[in-house]
Motif scaffolding. Structure first.
Motif, short mmCIF file in Angstrom:
data_model
loop_
_atom_site.label_atom_id
_atom_site.label_comp_id
_atom_site.label_asym_id
_atom_site.label_seq_id
_atom_site.Cartn_x
_atom_site.Cartn_y
_atom_site.Cartn_z
N SER A 291 34.00 38.63 37.74
CA SER A 291 34.26 37.92 38.58
C SER A 291 34.99 38.50 39.40
O SER A 291 34.79 38.10 40.73
N PHE A 292 36.45 38.17 38.98
CA PHE A 292 37.48 38.35 39.98
C PHE A 292 37.96 39.61 40.63
O PHE A 292 37.85 39.09 41.89
N MET A 293 37.13 40.55 40.58
CA MET A 293 37.99 41.79 40.95
C MET A 293 36.65 42.21 41.95
O MET A 293 36.92 42.59 42.73
N LEU A 294 35.18 41.22 41.67
CA LEU A 294 34.16 41.80 42.64
C LEU A 294 34.87 40.88 43.86
O LEU A 294 34.66 41.13 45.03
N MET A 295 35.12 39.35 43.63
CA MET A 295 35.85 38.58 44.67
C MET A 295 36.86 39.72 45.30
O MET A 295 36.61 38.75 47.19
N LEU A 296 37.62 39.99 44.65
CA LEU A 296 38.83 40.21 44.99
C LEU A 296 38.63 41.67 46.08
O LEU A 296 38.71 42.05 47.23
N LEU A 297 37.37 42.23 45.55
CA LEU A 297 36.85 43.25 46.56
C LEU A 297 36.47 43.58 48.36
O LEU A 297 36.90 44.55 48.96
N VAL A 298 35.61 41.88 48.18
CA VAL A 298 35.27 41.30 49.94
C VAL A 298 36.83 40.70 49.87
O VAL A 298 36.95 41.09 51.51
N SER A 299 37.38 39.52 49.79
CA SER A 299 38.31 39.40 49.79
C SER A 299 39.35 39.90 50.51
O SER A 299 40.13 39.34 51.81
N LEU A 300 40.00 40.74 49.94
CA LEU A 300 41.05 41.92 50.28
C LEU A 300 41.35 42.32 51.81
O LEU A 300 42.26 41.83 52.48
N PRO A 301 40.18 42.65 52.42
CA PRO A 301 40.21 43.21 53.70
C PRO A 301 40.51 42.26 54.67
O PRO A 301 40.92 41.72 55.63
N VAL A 302 39.56 40.87 54.31
CA VAL A 302 39.37 40.29 55.24
C VAL A 302 40.65 39.14 55.31
O VAL A 302 41.21 38.28 55.71
N LEU A 303 41.75 38.60 53.89
CA LEU A 303 43.20 38.46 53.69
C LEU A 303 43.89 39.04 54.89
O LEU A 303 44.15 38.16 55.13
N PHE A 304 43.59 40.63 55.12
CA PHE A 304 44.87 41.26 55.71
C PHE A 304 44.18 40.59 56.86
O PHE A 304 45.02 40.93 58.42
N GLU A 305 43.39 41.08 57.43
CA GLU A 305 42.74 41.18 59.14
C GLU A 305 41.93 39.28 59.19
O GLU A 305 41.18 39.90 60.53
N ALA A 306 42.40 38.81 58.81
CA ALA A 306 41.64 37.22 58.81
C ALA A 306 41.47 37.39 60.64
O ALA A 306 40.94 36.69 60.58
N GLU A 307 43.47 36.78 61.50
CA GLU A 307 43.14 36.92 62.96
C GLU A 307 42.79 37.32 63.20
O GLU A 307 41.10 37.00 64.04
N THR A 308 42.50 38.64 63.36
CA THR A 308 41.47 39.65 64.20
C THR A 308 40.45 40.19 64.54
O THR A 308 39.55 39.72 64.14
N ILE A 309 39.83 39.03 62.70
CA ILE A 309 38.25 39.28 62.87
C ILE A 309 37.43 38.11 62.94
O ILE A 309 36.31 37.95 63.90
N LEU A 310 38.63 36.95 62.87
CA LEU A 310 37.73 35.77 63.18
C LEU A 310 37.68 35.75 64.90
O LEU A 310 36.59 35.74 65.40
N GLY A 311 38.69 36.48 65.77
CA GLY A 311 38.84 36.53 66.83
C GLY A 311 37.56 37.39 67.90
O GLY A 311 37.01 37.77 68.28
N ILE A 312 37.26 38.94 66.65
CA ILE A 312 36.73 39.20 67.30
C ILE A 312 34.56 38.41 66.54
O ILE A 312 33.81 38.75 67.96
N TRP A 313 34.11 37.81 65.70
CA TRP A 313 33.92 37.34 65.16
C TRP A 313 33.39 36.35 65.97
O TRP A 313 31.62 36.06 65.73
N LEU A 314 34.31 35.06 66.04
CA LEU A 314 33.54 33.74 66.94
C LEU A 314 34.25 33.96 68.49
O LEU A 314 35.23 34.58 68.32
N VAL A 315 33.16 33.46 68.76
CA VAL A 315 33.31 32.74 70.38
C VAL A 315 34.64 32.40 70.65
O VAL A 315 35.15 32.59 71.15
N GLN A 316 34.82 31.14 69.88
CA GLN A 316 35.50 30.27 69.86
C GLN A 316 35.96 30.00 68.33
O GLN A 316 35.77 29.83 67.37
N VAL A 317 37.65 30.25 68.13
CA VAL A 317 38.17 30.10 67.36
C VAL A 317 38.50 28.83 66.95
O VAL A 317 39.98 28.68 67.84
N PRO A 318 38.21 27.85 66.11
CA PRO A 318 38.98 26.80 66.11
C PRO A 318 40.69 26.78 65.17
O PRO A 318 41.01 27.84 64.09
N ASP A 319 41.20 26.06 66.32
CA ASP A 319 42.48 25.28 65.51
C ASP A 319 42.72 25.78 64.06
O ASP A 319 42.12 24.76 63.37
N TYR A 320 43.69 26.57 63.43
CA TYR A 320 44.30 26.46 61.81
C TYR A 320 43.01 27.22 60.88
O TYR A 320 43.23 27.10 59.95
#
Length: 486
Positions: A291-320
């Motif tokens: 369970s942990f490793m499957l969660m990590l498989l998806v979470s790890l790249p998003v954790l590293f690139e959260a800011e860029t991914i949210l900037g691309i994904w959302l038209v308007q990124v809420p503060d925080y």
């Protein structure tokens, strides 16, 4: 998961930060009543799966009908509470912009309808899970995800208030989901034909189980929806929008791991019901780790690139939103280790002491966060408190299960927890190097995703899995290749 993530983007863009925040805090407040229903849901699932494991058809029918009767009674109680105490709280305590009061009231009523529909669907979902008919869950989940996306896409086209439209259509989807599940169960499972049953002894057992389990459910609701209300009261709807975005992404990512444990949980309960304690513990150890490793498989790249991914994904990124998402994912990773431990405890049926200890620890989250907010701590401190309590709970669950089912705490610590930490360290090296040496860009996001997936899979296989688990992976790979060749 992918459809759900895109739906969140479309919804936030169409509603705007303010309306999105209103929907999350009002709908989330209704969700707080799940502290009453959540404990019964666990009881229903446990009793149905246990009787199925024993192979007692008549008892299975009696459990299902009793469960439906209880849920109808509970629905009436919750409806009264929502229309009295709940309505007073929404009108007097929540911070809602004056021009959105009417829309907030409509959202509140639609959320009540959605909640009650979900409540009466619990026995039917429990039957499907107990029979391990996950292909149906896959189809209906994808269909509902696509339907929610279509609702979000149509927001910009409707002439009425967008927030009202969104809440009403989601309530309608809840009704459709309920009817489909009911029809499927009636056709495939004889025990799901409801007849009015008042089995006082069985009701007493189920309500007793639910009562002891309510500590965990109450704390879970206070941790999520309760803290969401605190954020609204101390910081306003804009921060609720940020929590809403983080929560939706966290839920979508978490489905990748929770789908695995949903399939595994009935097997753990059935093995216990049949007296196969050794096999049950093997499932608990492997399930916790995977369970942990499957969660990590998806979470790890998003954790590293959260800011860029949210900037691309959302038209308007809420503060925080970026910070909230990263912290929420860390909490989810810690909690993923506990999924099968919880199932093993519930399978025993003797959960009084377990829930008093573990559930009691969770109850500290809400008052601690309230106190820290009162003292002026930053809004993100709630996630730090949550993660700390999750670590304490993991240790407590392992120690409690040593007495309940004979769980080997030292083995669990060395072969599950330490292996998972080693996988995190090894899998993070290459993605961290990419983030450190390459400037933010679409190219870097793509490279980080590919490298993170590969490094996590390699680390999980090489140092995370035991020899027996590696053999299982290889056998499943051969089966999958054989299916494609045919």
């Amino acid at each position: 998961m992918l459809v759900g993530l895109y739906t969140s983007r479309v919804t936030l863009a169409a509603l705007g930060v303010e309306d999105f925040g209103v929907y999350n805090v009002v709908g989330g407040f209704v969700g707080m009543f799940s502290m009453i229903s959540g404990s019964l849901a666990a009881a229903i699932s446990r009793f149905l799966t246990f009787e199925l494991g024993r192979g007692d058809a008549e008892s299975l029918k009696r459990v299902f009908s009793t469960a439906v009767t209880i849920q109808f009674i509970l629905s009436a109680i919750i409806l009264v509470l929502c229309e009295t105490v709940g309505l007073w709280f929404v009108n007097t305590q929540l911070v809602i912009p004056p021009d959105r009061i009417v829309a907030a009231h409509v959202v509140y009523q639609c959320s009540i309808v959605s909640f009650i529909l979900g409540l009466v669907s619990i026995p039917y979902s429990a039957v499907i899970t107990a029979h391990e008919k996950f292909s149906f869950f896959a189809v209906i989940s994808i269909a509902m995800a696509i339907a929610r996306l279509l609702v979000a896409l149509a927001i910009a086209l409707v002439p009425i208030d967008k927030l009202i439209y969104y809440a009403a259509l989601l309530a309608l989807l809840g009704l459709v989901d309920r009817l489909i599940q009911g029809a499927y169960c009636s056709r495939h499972f004889p025990e799901s034909h409801f007849r009015f049953v008042v089995d006082k002894e069985l009701m007493g057992k189920m309500l007793s189980f639910a009562g002891y389990n309510s500590f965990g459910c109450v704390s879970s609701v206070l941790m999520s929806q309760g803290v969401n209300v605190l954020v609204n009261m101390f910081y306003g709807v804009a921060f609720n929008a940020a929590r809403g975005v983080a929560g939706q992404i966290e839920t979508a990512v978490g489905q990748f791991s929770s789908s695995f444990t949903t399939a595994l949980n009935p097997q753990i309960t059935k093995e216990y019901a049949q007296g196969n304690n050794h096999r049950m513990l093997q499932l608990v150890y492997s399930g916790s780790k995977l369970s942990f490793m499957l969660m990590l498989l998806v979470s790890l790249p998003v954790l590293f690139e959260a800011e860029t991914i949210l900037g691309i994904w959302l038209v308007q990124v809420p503060d925080y939103a970026v910070l909230f998402f990263r912290l929420a994912n860390v909490c989810s990773l810690v909690y993923a280790l506990s999924h099968t431990l919880i199932t093993a405890a519930l399978a025993t049926g003797d959960i009084r002491e377990y829930n008093l200890v573990v559930g009691g620890q969770s109850l500290f989250i809400f008052p601690i966060v309230w106190l820290l907010y009162r003292l002026g701590f930053p809004v993100y401190v709630s996630y730090l408190v949550q993660a700390s309590i999750f670590v304490v709970q993991l240790a407590s669950r392992a120690l409690m299960l040593r007495k309940m089912v004979g769980l080997d705490v030292a083995f669990y610590a060395c072969h599950v927890v330490l292996r998972c930490l080693a996988v995190v360290f090894l899998a993070s090296i290459l993605p961290f190097a990419i983030i450190f040496f390459i400037e933010p860009s679409i190219f870097r996001v793509g490279l980080t995703v590919v490298v993170s997936f590969a490094s996590t899979a390699l680390a999980a296989y090489s140092i995370g899995l035991s020899p027996q688990e590696k053999q299982l992976v290889l056998s499943q790979k051969e089966k999958l290749i054989g299916k494609f060749r045919r």
